[in-house]
Scaffold this active site. Structure first.
Site, PDB file in Angstrom:
ATOM      1  N   PRO A  92      -0.781  -6.252  -6.018  1.00  0.00           N
ATOM      2  CA  PRO A  92      -0.556  -7.410  -5.144  1.00  0.00           C
ATOM      3  C   PRO A  92       0.214  -7.048  -3.868  1.00  0.00           C
ATOM      4  CG  PRO A  92       0.458  -7.757  -7.322  1.00  0.00           C
ATOM      5  CD  PRO A  92      -0.224  -6.432  -7.359  1.00  0.00           C
ATOM      6  N   GLU A 119       4.898  -4.474 -14.832  1.00  0.00           N
ATOM      7  CA  GLU A 119       5.574  -4.930 -13.611  1.00  0.00           C
ATOM      8  C   GLU A 119       5.189  -4.084 -12.411  1.00  0.00           C
ATOM      9  OE1 GLU A 119       7.603  -7.875 -13.298  1.00  0.00           O
ATOM     10  OE2 GLU A 119       6.339  -7.978 -15.087  1.00  0.00           O
TER      11      GLU A 119
HETATM   12 CL1  6GU Z   1      -5.073  -5.774  -6.794  1.00  0.00          CL
HETATM   13  N1  6GU Z   1      -3.554  -6.593  -8.796  1.00  0.00           N
HETATM   14  C1  6GU Z   1      -2.831  -7.516  -9.439  1.00  0.00           C
HETATM   15  N2  6GU Z   1      -2.247  -7.203 -10.584  1.00  0.00           N
HETATM   16  N3  6GU Z   1      -2.676  -8.759  -8.994  1.00  0.00           N
HETATM   17  C2  6GU Z   1      -3.293  -9.060  -7.856  1.00  0.00           C
HETATM   18  C3  6GU Z   1      -4.061  -8.156  -7.139  1.00  0.00           C
HETATM   19  C4  6GU Z   1      -4.181  -6.900  -7.641  1.00  0.00           C
HETATM   20  N4  6GU Z   1      -4.526  -8.755  -6.041  1.00  0.00           N
HETATM   21  C5  6GU Z   1      -4.071  -9.985  -6.086  1.00  0.00           C
HETATM   22  N5  6GU Z   1      -3.310 -10.177  -7.172  1.00  0.00           N
END
Ligand code: 6GU
Length: 250
Positions: A92, A119
């Site tokens: 994210p 995490e």
């Molecule tokens: Cl690439 N990974 C995760 N865990 N959450 C996300 C994401 C990626 N993109 C938006 N939320």
């Protein structure tokens, strides 16, 4: 294109990629998906891939060794392509994934996608192993796997031969930075719900103009944030001005 996915949950692949356009591309060998379980690269007998965060705090962190060595194993199979393959960490905190980023990644002969979990991933993987970091939007997923599926689907559409009709990618929403115009098919009258007359007229110039106007209006109403970066002609600007939009000058 060779796509290597490194994940703690390999059973999530190919998942939805096995059907429709991407399923056909996989069967035809236009896309090759190589999925590796990061757990196979753990150093201990119990194959532990996470640990407590130095400094304390809630949540576990993905250990660096299994991820780094899974990437090395993927690169070892890439031969010539290894140096040209982006090593993408899905997180994210990455740069926002857009149509343009999808087009850019599709020009590489291979991709390595690292699916983060817990995490987060040890910072040294981000700094020294990944060459790129991507997020698919401003919300938190449990892991990078769903994001990887989204990225693979969007990238595949730009790989030559994957879309049967080579025009589809060019008229997609976001092609030229605008939303797509409304589409209709038969019947022309369903319960009195009518298809716009212009589309039945056979006048191709009129139809192209109507569609362009619809794309512009739809983008103005729903996603005005896209307009400053869209490819607009003088005629487009005139039309948008008539509908109350003015580019934000410096
Ligand atoms: Cl690439 N990974 C995760 N865990 N959450 C996300 C994401 C990626 N993109 C938006 N939320």
């Amino acid at each position: 294109m060779d796509i290597h996915v490194l994940t703690l949950f390999p059973e999530l692949f190919p998942g939805p990629l096995a059907v429709s356009v991407t399923g056909r591309a996989l069967k035809q060998g236009l896309l090759r998906l190589h999925v590796r379980n990061i757990r196979d690269f753990a150093h201990d007998r119990h194959q532990v891939c996470d640990d407590y965060a130095y400094g304390g705090g809630p949540g576990m962190v993905m250990k660096p060794e299994p991820v780094a060595e899974a990437v090395e194993a993927a690169k070892a199979t890439l031969g010539e392509k290894a140096d040209q393959a982006p090593i993408v960490l899905l997180t994210p905190q990455g740069r926002p994934f857009t149509q343009k980023v999808g087009q850019e990644l599709a020009r590489s002969p291979a991709l390595v996608l690292i699916c983060g979990h817990y995490e987060g991933v040890d910072e040294r993987v981000r700094e020294r192993v990944a060459t790129d970091e991507i997020s698919i939007g401003d919300y938190v997923l449990t892991g990078g796997e769903l994001a990887a599926l989204v990225v693979i689907d969007a990238v595949a559409r730009h790989v030559p031969g994957v879309l049967g009709n080579e025009e589809s990618a060019a008229t997609d929403s976001f092609a030229g930075g605008l939303l797509q115009y409304p589409q209709y098919t038969r019947p022309a009258d369903y319960r009195g719900w009518l298809v716009p007359d212009v589309l039945l007229s056979g006048n191709h110039a009129e139809i192209a103009r109507w569609r362009r106007h619809q794309s512009l209006l739809r983008t103005l109403l729903r996603r005005p944030d896209l307009l400053p970066r869209a490819e607009l002609t003088k005629e487009d600007l005139r039309f948008l001005n008539e509908h109350g939009w003015a580019p934000q000058g410096p």
